[in-house]
Design a protein around this motif. Structure first.
Motif, short mmCIF file in Angstrom:
data_model
loop_
_atom_site.label_atom_id
_atom_site.label_comp_id
_atom_site.label_asym_id
_atom_site.label_seq_id
_atom_site.Cartn_x
_atom_site.Cartn_y
_atom_site.Cartn_z
N GLN A 84 -6.10 -3.90 -11.38
CA GLN A 84 -6.45 -2.52 -11.67
C GLN A 84 -6.14 -1.61 -10.48
OE1 GLN A 84 -8.08 -1.66 -15.00
NE2 GLN A 84 -6.80 -3.49 -15.12
N ALA A 85 -6.48 -2.06 -9.28
CA ALA A 85 -6.23 -1.25 -8.09
C ALA A 85 -4.73 -1.06 -7.85
CB ALA A 85 -6.87 -1.91 -6.87
N LEU A 86 -3.95 -2.11 -8.06
CA LEU A 86 -2.50 -2.00 -7.87
C LEU A 86 -1.88 -1.05 -8.87
CD1 LEU A 86 -1.55 -5.72 -7.11
CD2 LEU A 86 -1.32 -3.76 -5.55
N LEU A 87 -2.28 -1.14 -10.13
CA LEU A 87 -1.74 -0.23 -11.14
C LEU A 87 -2.07 1.22 -10.80
CD1 LEU A 87 -2.51 -2.22 -14.41
CD2 LEU A 87 -0.28 -1.89 -13.32
N PHE A 88 -3.29 1.45 -10.30
CA PHE A 88 -3.66 2.81 -9.92
C PHE A 88 -2.85 3.29 -8.72
CE2 PHE A 88 -6.16 5.49 -7.03
CZ PHE A 88 -6.18 6.66 -7.79
N MET A 89 -2.72 2.45 -7.70
CA MET A 89 -1.98 2.88 -6.51
C MET A 89 -0.50 3.10 -6.82
SD MET A 89 -3.76 0.87 -3.29
CE MET A 89 -4.01 -0.71 -4.10
N ALA A 90 0.02 2.38 -7.81
CA ALA A 90 1.43 2.55 -8.18
C ALA A 90 1.66 3.83 -8.97
CB ALA A 90 1.91 1.35 -8.99
N LYS A 91 0.75 4.18 -9.88
CA LYS A 91 1.00 5.29 -10.79
C LYS A 91 -0.11 6.35 -10.81
CE LYS A 91 4.93 3.79 -12.44
NZ LYS A 91 6.19 4.54 -12.34
N GLY A 92 -1.12 6.21 -9.97
CA GLY A 92 -2.19 7.19 -9.95
C GLY A 92 -2.96 7.20 -11.27
N PHE A 93 -3.44 8.37 -11.65
CA PHE A 93 -4.23 8.48 -12.88
C PHE A 93 -3.36 8.42 -14.14
CE2 PHE A 93 -7.30 10.16 -9.82
CZ PHE A 93 -8.43 9.42 -10.20
#
Length: 259
Positions: free
Chosen positions: A213-222
């Motif tokens: 979850q953290a990686l997906l957020f850091m890759a694409k933001g919200f």
């Protein structure tokens, strides 16, 4: 959220290193550059934090801060996969830092051999893109929740006990999502694995979800395709996964503060 230059590009070495995740639309070239410019603060370096940190480092998160004041004990080795007998008696933060440097020596990894509290948290998270709460104490979690909410920094929480694991993604800037304080007010939170017991792989399941979850957020933001404000409860023995929405609590002293 990220400060990429439009002219930034991925090096040939990075293409080779990250080739498997660059193929994913949820990462791709843009997301990889975002990961390189992100700063993840990981609080608690036990079974959750040490494994999540390994995945973040492997994925190329450019800046990682490791926070824990504990030492490696023999009872940790049952579930804390990044450590081994050679680390016994060492500070977890320093040991994990050394191991992650072996994974990718080009990352900016820092470690703080201290326990997070209400006094040091604002400084620890001040430049964070997101925070991973990998602690096992409700009071510390409350302090992390408050600090991230006040700083409007997204928070990824995971926990495990017995054969069950839990996870919660909090944007910390949404009127439609509650916070960890709301969760504590609404359900009975199980305490740490020392009193409940836990099977090692169950902790790993929680850490893998949290890191994803953290990686997906850091890759694409919200824009990332992840669920915010959903409390997940997985049962590793039954292979089941339940979730429910966590709305703001009207009595919450953190996110219902009129100030």
């Amino acid at each position: 959220m990220h400060s990429n230059s439009n002219n930034a590009c991925i090096s040939a070495q990075d293409i080779q290193r990250y080739s498997r995740q660059l193929l994913l639309s949820s990462v791709n070239d843009e997301g990889q550059l975002n990961l390189a410019n992100s700063h993840a603060v990981i609080i608690g370096l036990g079974g959750l934090g040490s494994l999540a940190a390994r995945y973040l480092a492997g994925a190329g998160v450019g800046n990682i801060t490791l926070v824990d004041g504990d030492i490696v004990e023999i009872s940790n080795l049952q579930r804390q996969t990044t450590y081994n007998e050679m680390h016994l008696g060492e500070l977890k933060a320093k040991s994990l830092y050394s191991e992650l440097r072996k994974v990718n020596s080009h990352l900016n990894i820092r470690f703080k051999s201290l326990f997070a509290d209400s006094n040091n948290l604002p400084t620890l998270i001040s430049s964070a893109t997101c925070v991973l709460d990998c602690t096992d104490n409700t009071q510390v979690r409350k302090q992390v929740n408050l600090a991230t909410y006040q700083a409007r920094i997204p928070l990824f929480i995971a926990a495990a006990s017995g054969l069950t694991w839990q996870a919660l993604n909090l944007p910390q800037n949404s009127a439609s999502c509650g916070c960890y304080e709301c969760l504590v007010n609404s359900i009975d939170i199980r305490e740490d694995c020392m009193s409940q017991g836990v099977l090692g792989p169950v902790v790993g399941m929680a850490a893998c979800h949290q890191a994803t979850q953290a990686l997906l957020f850091m890759a694409k933001g919200f824009d990332a395709d992840i669920k915010w404000g959903q409390y997940l409860n997985g049962n590793a023995g039954l292979g089941s996964l339940q979730s429910f929405a966590l709305p703001p609590s009207l009595s919450c002293e953190v996110c219902n503060d009129s100030d």
